[in-house]
Design an enzyme around this catalytic site. Structure first.
Site, short mmCIF file in Angstrom:
data_model
loop_
_atom_site.label_atom_id
_atom_site.label_comp_id
_atom_site.label_asym_id
_atom_site.label_seq_id
_atom_site.Cartn_x
_atom_site.Cartn_y
_atom_site.Cartn_z
CE LYS A 162 -3.96 -1.85 2.59
NZ LYS A 162 -4.99 -1.61 1.57
NE ARG A 188 -10.98 -9.77 -2.12
CZ ARG A 188 -11.37 -8.84 -2.99
NH1 ARG A 188 -11.62 -9.17 -4.24
NH2 ARG A 188 -11.52 -7.58 -2.61
N1 BES Z 1 -8.15 -3.77 4.39
C1 BES Z 1 -8.30 -3.35 3.05
C2 BES Z 1 -9.59 -2.59 2.82
C3 BES Z 1 -9.52 -1.11 3.05
C4 BES Z 1 -8.87 -0.30 2.16
C5 BES Z 1 -10.16 -0.56 4.13
C6 BES Z 1 -8.84 1.07 2.38
C7 BES Z 1 -10.14 0.80 4.35
C8 BES Z 1 -9.48 1.62 3.48
C9 BES Z 1 -8.31 -4.56 2.14
O1 BES Z 1 -7.52 -5.63 2.53
C10 BES Z 1 -7.79 -4.11 0.82
O2 BES Z 1 -6.65 -3.76 0.75
N2 BES Z 1 -8.64 -4.13 -0.18
C11 BES Z 1 -8.30 -3.69 -1.50
C12 BES Z 1 -8.87 -4.70 -2.47
C13 BES Z 1 -8.34 -4.56 -3.86
C14 BES Z 1 -6.87 -4.87 -3.92
C15 BES Z 1 -9.13 -5.48 -4.76
C16 BES Z 1 -8.89 -2.32 -1.71
O3 BES Z 1 -10.01 -2.05 -1.28
O4 BES Z 1 -8.21 -1.50 -2.31
MN MN Z 2 -5.51 -5.44 1.87
#
Ligand code: BES
Ligand code: MN
Ligand code: ZN
Length: 511
Positions: A288, A362
């Protein structure tokens, strides 16, 4: 470290004019220009500062309005008027906000003895015995929610954080024993939500998967639950390939936490609760951006909501059996971490190509869902997860997204949202979506094709592949678990979303 910040909650049927305290809280609806007769005696009748304030029209009684008045009563050093808006437009959410506002004021002034008059709207159709008890329960919960404060690891300025003393709800009549039971229910619920908030606030280096498992052990001991924890080796034996693919990049050992609540009736419904327990989500190799990465300590809020719910079941004598499963791990880019393109075999037997290691929620949920479905064959199961940033695009921070394979379950959740205040909104699981998560080299891939859109639905569509035929709902709480904005009963930070929704839902199954 953290606390609900009210020393003790109580309920009393002593009339306000026969009592004394440091603070008396009275709710008034919009447009109140004179004191209701019930308080007239204790607040100086038509004279005195409260009458003057109301007569001036400066206090509008709007929702969220609060006015502190000094020297208004011989019995009460302070009187706090709180507005409840239009009497006819009463909602539970407004009542929660009014009570939370008062509780916070009592906390910040460190008031030793507070009396708060219920029902908030006097002389309404909510004055019946049962309705009064329901309002006491709601009030106890809302007061704890509103007064919550987290001091964490601060060592300076601690004197700025105050605690309220006794907060007693004054009811004009009613059966003291049944009101006491209602108060206790509200207390259990409020404490459970604040427990979740504490977990959400805790930095990831102080809440590792191992420490989360320790919390589960503590709960089991204190709150009458059975606990079992699978370590990495046990998870390997069980075949949790999808869960372990996330854990392999971290030096912290993963923990698969199982809790069981037995309501005492074998023929009662059995509900499965699954919580995403990523104690820190760096994104893994699909790392990230740095700017907001620290926020990802909140990625275990699904797990926390499930733990908080389990904590309250015995105290509320919830009449269903519950099993909770929490796959807990960090998502880190270590030397053994999953590489984009790697393929793993999940517990279900389905193979998964991990195209993006940041879509890890997931992956850990998939194994937990299939395991609960096959091991327990529950009446229904729900997973709570901070799964997608996209849910904020869809619904903002006010409600969670529901994705479900079962209309009856979805309707129950909608009902529980209504009563609990944990808002939710269902999104569709059209049969078109699975097309977008087909892999060229495995059964599934963990992210949808670039142009598919609907990120929250894609997450749900992936999870749906792992639930067999069990009635199931996925609750995406990435928007509702945390918010950087203060609301009366939802102070900024982790909200504890999910506990109240689940408790209302579970109680509904028992009826
Ligand atoms: N924990 C995150 C979801 C999230 C992202 C919560 C930003 C709050 C703020 C999750 O594991 C994640 O990173 N999801 C990705 C999925 C994508 C890679 C398909 C997302 O939402 O960007
Ligand atoms: Mn994630
Ligand atoms: Zn995550």
């Amino acid at each position: 470290m953290a606390a609900s910040n009210i020393r003790q909650l109580g309920v009393s049927v002593i009339p306000v004019e026969k009592d004394r305290a440091d603070l008396l809280v009275i709710a008034l609806p919009a447009g109140s220009r004179a004191l209701p007769a019930a308080y007239s005696g204790v607040l100086g009748g038509g004279k005195g500062p409260v009458a003057a304030l109301l007569g001036s029209g400066d206090f509008k009684g709007e929702c969220g309005e609060a006015a502190m008045v000094y020297g208004a009563s011989e019995n009460y050093a302070r009187v706090l008027l709180i507005g409840t808006g239009e009497a006819k437009a009463w909602t539970r959410e407004r009542a929660r906000a009014a009570i939370a506002t008062a509780a916070r004021r009592a906390r910040d002034l460190a008031v030793n003895e507070t009396r708060l008059v219920l029902p908030l709207v006097q002389g309404s159709d909510r004055s019946s015995e049962a309705e009064l008890a329901a309002e006491v329960e709601l009030a106890a919960e809302a007061a704890l929610l509103g007064a919550y404060q987290y001091t964490g690891w601060k060592t300076v300025d601690l004197e700025k954080f105050k605690t309220a003393g006794n907060l007693t709800f004054v009811c004009a009549g009613g059966d003291a024993a049944s009101l006491g039971r209602a108060l206790e229910r509200g207390r259990v619920r409020g404490e459970a939500v604040n427990f979740v908030r504490d977990l959400g606030n805790t930095p990831a280096n102080h809440l590792t998967p191992t420490q989360l498992a320790d919390k589960a052990r503590d709960l089991a001991k204190q709150d009458g639950l059975k606990v079992r924890i699978l370590d990495r080796e046990a998870c390997e034996k069980e075949g949790f390939g999808s869960f372990l693919s996330v854990a392999q990049g971290s030096a912290e050992p993963p923990q698969f936490i199982v809790l069981e609540y037995d309501c005492g009736r074998k023929d009662a419904p059995l509900i499965g609760l699954i919580g995403k327990g990523i104690t820190f989500d760096s994104g893994g190799i699909s790392i990230k951006p740095a700017a907001a990465m620290h926020e990802m300590k909140f990625d275990m809020c699904g797990a926390a909501a499930v733990l908080g719910t389990m904590k309250a079941l015995k105290g509320l004598a919830v009449p269903v059996n519950v099993v909770a499963a929490i796959p807990a791990t960090e998502n880190m880019p270590g030397g053994r971490a999953t590489k984009p393109g790697d393929v793993f075999t999940s517990y279900s037997g389905k193979t998964i190509e991990v195209q993006n290691t940041d879509a890890e929620g997931r992956l850990v949920l998939a194994d937990a869902l299939t395991w609960v479905a096959r091991t327990y064959k529950p009446t229904a199961m729900l997973d709570f997860a901070t799964l997608t940033g996209a849910v904020v695009i869809a619904l903002g921070h006010y409600g969670a997204a529901i994705l479900s394979n079962n209309d009856g379950l979805a309707a129950r959740i909608a009902q529980a949202s209504e009563t609990s205040g944990d808002k939710s909104w269902r999104l569709p699981l059209w049969e078109d979506y699975p097309e977008h998560i087909k892999s060229d080299c495995a059964d599934l891939k963990n992210i949808a094709d670039g142009n598919a859109g609907g990120g929250t639905i894609a997450g749900g569509a992936f999870l749906a592949q792992f639930v067999d035929d069990v009635p199931w709902a996925h609750v995406d709480i990435a928007g509702t678990a945390w918010w950087d904005r203060d609301r009366p009963h939802l102070p900024k930070g982790p909200s504890g979303y999910g506990v109240r929704l689940l408790l209302d839902l579970l109680e509904g199954y028992g009826r």
